[in-house]
Design a protein around this motif. Structure first.
Motif, PDB file in Angstrom:
ATOM      1  N   TYR B 329       0.798  -1.227   0.000  1.00 24.96           N
ATOM      2  CA  TYR B 329       0.000   0.000   0.000  1.00 24.96           C
ATOM      3  C   TYR B 329       0.829   1.275   0.000  1.00 24.96           C
ATOM      4  CZ  TYR B 329      -4.414  -2.453   0.466  1.00 24.96           C
ATOM      5  OH  TYR B 329      -5.501  -3.228   0.223  1.00 24.96           O
ATOM      6  N   LEU B 330       2.170   1.158   0.122  1.00 31.51           N
ATOM      7  CA  LEU B 330       2.991   2.357  -0.029  1.00 31.51           C
ATOM      8  C   LEU B 330       2.955   2.841  -1.478  1.00 31.51           C
ATOM      9  CD1 LEU B 330       6.136   1.220   1.989  1.00 31.51           C
ATOM     10  CD2 LEU B 330       4.438   2.891   2.712  1.00 31.51           C
ATOM     11  N   LEU B 331       2.685   1.914  -2.433  1.00 29.34           N
ATOM     12  CA  LEU B 331       2.886   2.231  -3.849  1.00 29.34           C
ATOM     13  C   LEU B 331       1.736   2.964  -4.551  1.00 29.34           C
ATOM     14  CD1 LEU B 331       4.623  -1.146  -4.691  1.00 29.34           C
ATOM     15  CD2 LEU B 331       5.728   1.064  -4.425  1.00 29.34           C
ATOM     16  N   PRO B 332       0.465   2.522  -4.399  1.00 31.05           N
ATOM     17  CA  PRO B 332      -0.591   3.157  -5.213  1.00 31.05           C
ATOM     18  C   PRO B 332      -0.673   4.663  -5.013  1.00 31.05           C
ATOM     19  CG  PRO B 332      -1.453   1.233  -4.080  1.00 31.05           C
ATOM     20  CD  PRO B 332      -0.075   1.463  -3.552  1.00 31.05           C
ATOM     21  N   THR B 333      -0.381   5.141  -3.796  1.00 29.13           N
ATOM     22  CA  THR B 333      -0.423   6.582  -3.531  1.00 29.13           C
ATOM     23  C   THR B 333       0.508   7.340  -4.474  1.00 29.13           C
ATOM     24  OG1 THR B 333      -0.796   6.021  -1.232  1.00 29.13           O
ATOM     25  CG2 THR B 333      -0.213   8.289  -1.695  1.00 29.13           C
ATOM     26  N   LEU B 334       1.708   6.768  -4.696  1.00 23.59           N
ATOM     27  CA  LEU B 334       2.672   7.440  -5.565  1.00 23.59           C
ATOM     28  C   LEU B 334       2.131   7.579  -6.985  1.00 23.59           C
ATOM     29  CD1 LEU B 334       5.917   5.667  -4.331  1.00 23.59           C
ATOM     30  CD2 LEU B 334       5.213   8.021  -3.903  1.00 23.59           C
ATOM     31  N   TYR B 335       1.399   6.551  -7.452  1.00 23.09           N
ATOM     32  CA  TYR B 335       0.812   6.639  -8.797  1.00 23.09           C
ATOM     33  C   TYR B 335      -0.216   7.765  -8.857  1.00 23.09           C
ATOM     34  CZ  TYR B 335       3.018   2.409 -10.466  1.00 23.09           C
ATOM     35  OH  TYR B 335       3.947   1.489 -10.870  1.00 23.09           O
ATOM     36  N   GLY B 336      -1.039   7.864  -7.804  1.00 23.40           N
ATOM     37  CA  GLY B 336      -2.039   8.924  -7.798  1.00 23.40           C
ATOM     38  C   GLY B 336      -1.405  10.298  -7.810  1.00 23.40           C
ATOM     39  N   VAL B 337      -0.303  10.444  -7.038  1.00 24.47           N
ATOM     40  CA  VAL B 337       0.379  11.744  -6.950  1.00 24.47           C
ATOM     41  C   VAL B 337       1.024  12.098  -8.289  1.00 24.47           C
ATOM     42  CG1 VAL B 337       2.324  12.932  -5.874  1.00 24.47           C
ATOM     43  CG2 VAL B 337       0.749  11.596  -4.473  1.00 24.47           C
ATOM     44  N   LEU B 338       1.758  11.133  -8.879  1.00 27.78           N
ATOM     45  CA  LEU B 338       2.412  11.417 -10.164  1.00 27.78           C
ATOM     46  C   LEU B 338       1.378  11.614 -11.270  1.00 27.78           C
ATOM     47  CD1 LEU B 338       5.415   8.949  -9.919  1.00 27.78           C
ATOM     48  CD2 LEU B 338       5.515  11.438  -9.868  1.00 27.78           C
ATOM     49  N   GLY B 339       0.213  10.992 -11.106  1.00 25.16           N
ATOM     50  CA  GLY B 339      -0.865  11.171 -12.079  1.00 25.16           C
ATOM     51  C   GLY B 339      -1.321  12.614 -12.173  1.00 25.16           C
ATOM     52  N   ARG B 340      -1.223  13.361 -11.057  1.00 25.74           N
ATOM     53  CA  ARG B 340      -1.577  14.786 -11.093  1.00 25.74           C
ATOM     54  C   ARG B 340      -0.710  15.530 -12.096  1.00 25.74           C
ATOM     55  NH1 ARG B 340      -6.257  16.475  -8.328  1.00 25.74           N
ATOM     56  NH2 ARG B 340      -5.456  18.564  -7.998  1.00 25.74           N
ATOM     57  N   ILE B 341       0.559  15.066 -12.234  1.00 26.88           N
ATOM     58  CA  ILE B 341       1.474  15.751 -13.136  1.00 26.88           C
ATOM     59  C   ILE B 341       1.328  15.250 -14.566  1.00 26.88           C
ATOM     60  CG2 ILE B 341       3.913  16.202 -13.633  1.00 26.88           C
ATOM     61  CD1 ILE B 341       4.442  15.673 -10.634  1.00 26.88           C
ATOM     62  N   TYR B 342       1.300  13.917 -14.722  1.00 28.87           N
ATOM     63  CA  TYR B 342       1.435  13.364 -16.069  1.00 28.87           C
ATOM     64  C   TYR B 342       0.114  13.005 -16.743  1.00 28.87           C
ATOM     65  CZ  TYR B 342       6.421  13.130 -15.070  1.00 28.87           C
ATOM     66  OH  TYR B 342       7.706  13.454 -14.778  1.00 28.87           O
ATOM     67  N   THR B 343      -0.952  12.751 -15.989  1.00 27.30           N
ATOM     68  CA  THR B 343      -2.204  12.340 -16.641  1.00 27.30           C
ATOM     69  C   THR B 343      -3.398  13.163 -16.141  1.00 27.30           C
ATOM     70  OG1 THR B 343      -2.506  10.602 -15.005  1.00 27.30           O
ATOM     71  CG2 THR B 343      -1.519   9.947 -17.093  1.00 27.30           C
ATOM     72  N   PRO B 344      -3.291  14.519 -16.180  1.00 29.80           N
ATOM     73  CA  PRO B 344      -4.422  15.304 -15.675  1.00 29.80           C
ATOM     74  C   PRO B 344      -5.672  15.146 -16.541  1.00 29.80           C
ATOM     75  CG  PRO B 344      -2.823  16.725 -16.741  1.00 29.80           C
ATOM     76  CD  PRO B 344      -2.207  15.368 -16.667  1.00 29.80           C
ATOM     77  N   GLN B 345      -5.507  14.644 -17.792  1.00 28.81           N
ATOM     78  CA  GLN B 345      -6.692  14.490 -18.650  1.00 28.81           C
ATOM     79  C   GLN B 345      -7.704  13.518 -18.053  1.00 28.81           C
ATOM     80  OE1 GLN B 345      -3.640  13.537 -19.398  1.00 28.81           O
ATOM     81  NE2 GLN B 345      -3.554  11.587 -20.470  1.00 28.81           N
ATOM     82  N   LEU B 346      -7.229  12.594 -17.189  1.00 28.25           N
ATOM     83  CA  LEU B 346      -8.165  11.637 -16.597  1.00 28.25           C
ATOM     84  C   LEU B 346      -9.156  12.335 -15.666  1.00 28.25           C
ATOM     85  CD1 LEU B 346      -5.723   8.700 -15.807  1.00 28.25           C
ATOM     86  CD2 LEU B 346      -7.273   8.938 -17.731  1.00 28.25           C
ATOM     87  N   LEU B 347      -8.742  13.472 -15.112  1.00 31.82           N
ATOM     88  CA  LEU B 347      -9.666  14.233 -14.262  1.00 31.82           C
ATOM     89  C   LEU B 347     -10.843  14.732 -15.092  1.00 31.82           C
ATOM     90  CD1 LEU B 347      -7.067  16.343 -12.268  1.00 31.82           C
ATOM     91  CD2 LEU B 347      -8.430  14.446 -11.409  1.00 31.82           C
ATOM     92  N   VAL B 348     -10.556  15.098 -16.346  1.00 31.40           N
ATOM     93  CA  VAL B 348     -11.602  15.625 -17.217  1.00 31.40           C
ATOM     94  C   VAL B 348     -12.449  14.487 -17.778  1.00 31.40           C
ATOM     95  CG1 VAL B 348     -12.080  17.009 -19.252  1.00 31.40           C
ATOM     96  CG2 VAL B 348     -10.134  17.581 -17.791  1.00 31.40           C
ATOM     97  N   SER B 349     -11.785  13.383 -18.209  1.00 29.92           N
ATOM     98  CA  SER B 349     -12.544  12.291 -18.816  1.00 29.92           C
ATOM     99  C   SER B 349     -13.312  11.501 -17.761  1.00 29.92           C
ATOM    100  CB  SER B 349     -11.615  11.361 -19.585  1.00 29.92           C
ATOM    101  OG  SER B 349     -10.879  10.545 -18.692  1.00 29.92           O
ATOM    102  N   GLY B 350     -12.908  11.600 -16.489  1.00 29.17           N
ATOM    103  CA  GLY B 350     -13.587  10.859 -15.429  1.00 29.17           C
ATOM    104  C   GLY B 350     -13.076   9.441 -15.259  1.00 29.17           C
ATOM    105  N   GLN B 351     -12.079   9.048 -16.075  1.00 35.65           N
ATOM    106  CA  GLN B 351     -11.582   7.673 -16.025  1.00 35.65           C
ATOM    107  C   GLN B 351     -10.405   7.537 -15.066  1.00 35.65           C
ATOM    108  OE1 GLN B 351     -10.281   6.221 -19.759  1.00 35.65           O
ATOM    109  NE2 GLN B 351     -11.308   4.276 -19.403  1.00 35.65           N
ATOM    110  N   THR B 352     -10.548   8.061 -13.853  1.00 34.49           N
ATOM    111  CA  THR B 352      -9.389   8.093 -12.951  1.00 34.49           C
ATOM    112  C   THR B 352      -8.905   6.701 -12.566  1.00 34.49           C
ATOM    113  OG1 THR B 352     -11.040   8.493 -11.259  1.00 34.49           O
ATOM    114  CG2 THR B 352      -9.702  10.367 -11.931  1.00 34.49           C
ATOM    115  N   ASP B 353      -9.792   5.686 -12.608  1.00 33.11           N
ATOM    116  CA  ASP B 353      -9.361   4.328 -12.257  1.00 33.11           C
ATOM    117  C   ASP B 353      -8.265   3.806 -13.188  1.00 33.11           C
ATOM    118  OD1 ASP B 353     -10.824   3.934  -9.996  1.00 33.11           O
ATOM    119  OD2 ASP B 353     -12.514   2.977 -11.008  1.00 33.11           O
ATOM    120  N   ALA B 354      -8.101   4.451 -14.362  1.00 34.70           N
ATOM    121  CA  ALA B 354      -7.110   3.962 -15.326  1.00 34.70           C
ATOM    122  C   ALA B 354      -5.721   4.545 -15.097  1.00 34.70           C
ATOM    123  CB  ALA B 354      -7.573   4.273 -16.744  1.00 34.70           C
ATOM    124  N   VAL B 355      -5.550   5.371 -14.046  1.00 36.59           N
ATOM    125  CA  VAL B 355      -4.273   6.088 -13.915  1.00 36.59           C
ATOM    126  C   VAL B 355      -3.089   5.132 -13.806  1.00 36.59           C
ATOM    127  CG1 VAL B 355      -4.583   6.416 -11.416  1.00 36.59           C
ATOM    128  CG2 VAL B 355      -3.007   7.857 -12.651  1.00 36.59           C
TER     129      VAL B 355
END
Lengths: 115, 546
Positions: B329-355
């Motif tokens: 469980y240390l790991l998924p948080t890092l993906y969510g955090v880096l997703g803010r930088i590299y995949t912000p389009q998922l916030l718009v498309s609503g497909q955040t589960d795919a990050v």
């Protein structure tokens, strides 16, 4: 000497039989063990309830805590995302040790009835 | 997408799963082999298997998606998912193993000697199992659609078929090896890419996770909207978007504010504060209660305890599981955090589960390295669907074959597996748009409001009666199920009613405990006569048994 050992064995046997037949003595022994294990589990849950359960409340009443950063990362992220896991494991480790000690005490009590 | 490594990686995971299952099949001979693996499994294997079974689509994909969307408040999901094992260790592990119960219905009958309570428990096991299986299959459908462009039903059907066949043919011994393998695969699939992602982040000059002007697109991006939302554009315009709409952004464009998403840096970065958000605090405590206490009531978790040789081993196994899931469980948080930088389009498309599956490609580019890592993550995601659904299916099929069909035979178990697998598959194909983590959270809430009080009071309190237990399960569990149905099927709510139904545990768990104790006290003459013998069996070390 030999007779002594035999007598002790017989007493230990009797205590075991008391457990199995649920005499008042056996019943009291089991109740004591259950109470000790439950008290241990509740005490350690209290540690977690205060240590982790207090955090949302603490962040809510002291918002400045949330803005504190350590090494560039906000404190709530470090506490929840990293520190909480070793904390949980440490509590679990302590529980396993202490619960096994309670059981050992109980076993000693049953096998050495003179005490 | 066009990543030609993804499909082979997913096929490889599936083949290895089936292969190990087949290897186990040669070892599985009798009914007892099928159900409890003859208790000949070492604690390390067992702990890795429990971890592998537990880390579901919600853990592998969902947590990162939630962190991307909501920020620090949802870190309670991973903390609670891990802490659930501590509650299990403190109150349930050793006594449950010593009781000799194999399933929750078994425990009800052993402790309270009531057939009717057993039937009630069976119904709850099946409900929770199916509620938990549907999002796994949906996750599989969505992931395959995202990474390989296949139609949605294909992924769901693929996972459902592989798992049903494997459980029906191999039983639990096979599953143990499969699950243990899949724990290590899932850990690797998140840990290795995260190293490369961190290096890439360094190489990019450590872009800020929460830039002062809000998140921006790093490259020109076309977003296809998946979920209906209201966008607030930087110039103040408000735009309604629907599934299928296409939006184009240039590199450096700010990400529009999306309704229901913590786009604002401080909302995302800081915990919800008092005063302005009492409901947020209630929802946080409700989530904590559901995850801390729900784990012990999940059917696929408890079955595993019977494979330990004795109570002390059950305790040690649980501690190892706690450590294994804690590391994961240390790991998924890092993906969510880096997703803010590299995949912000998922916030718009609503497909955040795919990050998790999209991040390696987005951050590392379309080179071989990026594609290999994306394939590894997809393989890990499939391992998550396969292992959790296998565990759930084994336990649901187990109770159906013994309690509903009333046959303990291998053929009965196989038949039950097919039934147990078919229902959630049909549901997953017809219900879409459910949020993976939300449904899993609801399953935890139902488990915490039904089986948690039953187990805790049954193990530690002599005064529990069958009527009291049934009343508590019906009232508490029923209230939680009602909240689930309102959330999933009912009209959209807002304000307190929405909070109370989407995060019900903070009121349903105390309700279940109160009803169980009150009704037991009122019917105390019905307390089983052999309660002293049961307590002796549950709590004394096996070495003292006569």
């Amino acid at each position: 000497m030999l007779a002594e050992i035999t007598r002790q064995d017989t007493r230990a046997e009797r205590t075991r039989a008391e457990l199995a037949q649920q005499t008042q003595v056996g019943e009291a022994l089991v109740r004591g063990l259950v109470r000790a294990q439950l008290a241990l589990a509740l005490r350690l849950s209290l540690v977690v309830v205060i240590g982790l359960g207090g955090l949302p409340w603490l962040f809510a009443i002291a918002p400045s805590l949330g803005r504190t950063t350590v090494a560039g990362v906000n404190l709530p992220w470090l506490l929840l995302g990293v520190a909480s896991f070793p904390f949980l494991i440490a509590v679990g480790w302590a529980y396993v040790r202490l619960a096994e000690r309670n059981e050992q005490d109980f076993t000693d009590l049953v096998q050495r009835p003179e005490r | 997408m066009g990543n030609d490594f993804v499909v082979p990686a997913i096929v490889a995971v599936t083949l290895v799963t089936v292969g190990i299952g087949f290897y186990g099949l040669r070892l599985a001979r009798t009914t007892s082999d099928f159900l409890v693996a003859s208790r000949a499994i070492s604690p390390t294997w067992n702990a890795a298997a429990i971890g592998g079974e537990y880390l579901s689509a919600a853990s592998f994909l969902g947590i990162a998606g939630l962190v991307l969307k909501y920020g620090v408040d949802v870190l309670w999901y991973p903390v609670g998912f891990a802490a659930g094992y501590l509650a299990l260790l403190l109150f349930v592990a050793a006594p449950l193993r010593r009781s000799g119960a194999f399933t929750l219905p078994d425990f009800c009958e052993l402790r309270l000697g009531s057939r009717r309570l057993r039937i009630l428990a069976t119904a709850f096991v099946i409900f929770i199992g199916w509620l938990y299986l549907v999002p796994q299959l949906q996750g599989a459908g969505l992931t395959l659609a995202t990474v390989a462009g296949s139609p949605y039903p294909l992924g769901a059907l693929l996972v459902a078929t592989v798992v049903t066949a494997n459980v029906a043919l191999g039983g639990m011994r096979a599953i143990t090896f499969v699950q243990a393998f899949q724990y290590w695969l899932k850990l690797t699939a998140l840990a290795v890419p995260v190293i490369f992602l961190a290096l890439q982040w360094q190489a990019d000059g450590r872009p800020a996770v929460t830039p002062p002007d809000g998140p921006t697109f790093r490259a020109a991006t076309t977003v296809v909207v998946e979920h209906r939302a209201t966008l607030t554009l930087p110039d103040g315009d408000i735009q309604e978007v629907r599934p299928g709409d296409e939006l184009t952004f240039a590199a450096g464009d700010p990400v529009p504010e999306v309704s229901g998403v913590a786009t604002d840096a401080s909302d995302w970065l800081l915990p919800s504060a008092a005063g302005n958000d009492d409901r947020g605090l209630f929802a946080t405590y409700s989530l904590i209660l559901a995850t801390f206490l729900g784990t012990m009531g999940l059917p696929h978790v408890l079955v595993r305890f019977y494979t330990n040789p004795d109570g002390a081993a059950a305790r040690r196994t649980t501690l190892v599981v706690l450590a294994l899931v804690g590391v994961f469980y240390l790991l998924p948080t890092l993906y969510g955090v880096l997703g803010r930088i590299y995949t912000p389009q998922l916030l718009v498309s609503g497909q955040t589960d795919a990050v998790v599956v999209l991040l390696p490609g987005a951050a590392l580019g379309d080179g071989t390295r990026g594609r290999l890592l994306a394939a590894l993550v997809s393989a890990g995601a499939f391992a998550a669907f396969l292992s959790t659904s296998s565990g759930l299916l084994t336990s649901v099929a187990g109770v159906i074959s013994t309690d509903v069909l009333g046959r303990g035979s291998v053929r009965g178990f196989r038949f039950a597996t097919v039934i147990a697998g078919a229902v959630p598959t049909v549901l997953a194909l017809h219900v879409s748009g459910l949020d993976v983590s939300q449904v899993v959270g609801l399953a935890f809430a139902v488990a915490a409001s039904s089986f948690c009080p039953l187990l805790v009071l049954g193990i530690w309190w002599r005064g529990l009666t069958d009527v009291g237990a049934a009343a508590g399960v019906v009232v508490g569990g029923g209230a939680a199920i009602g909240a689930v149905l309102v959330t999933v099927l009912g009209p959209p709510l807002s304000g307190w009613p929405a909070t109370l139904t989407s995060q019900p545990a903070a009121w349903t768990v105390p309700l279940a405990f109160t009803v169980m104790v009150a009704v037991s006290v009122a019917t105390r003459r019905r307390a089983p006569a052999d309660v002293a013998a049961t307590m002796l069996r549950l709590h004394t070390p096996e070495a003292l048994r006569l």
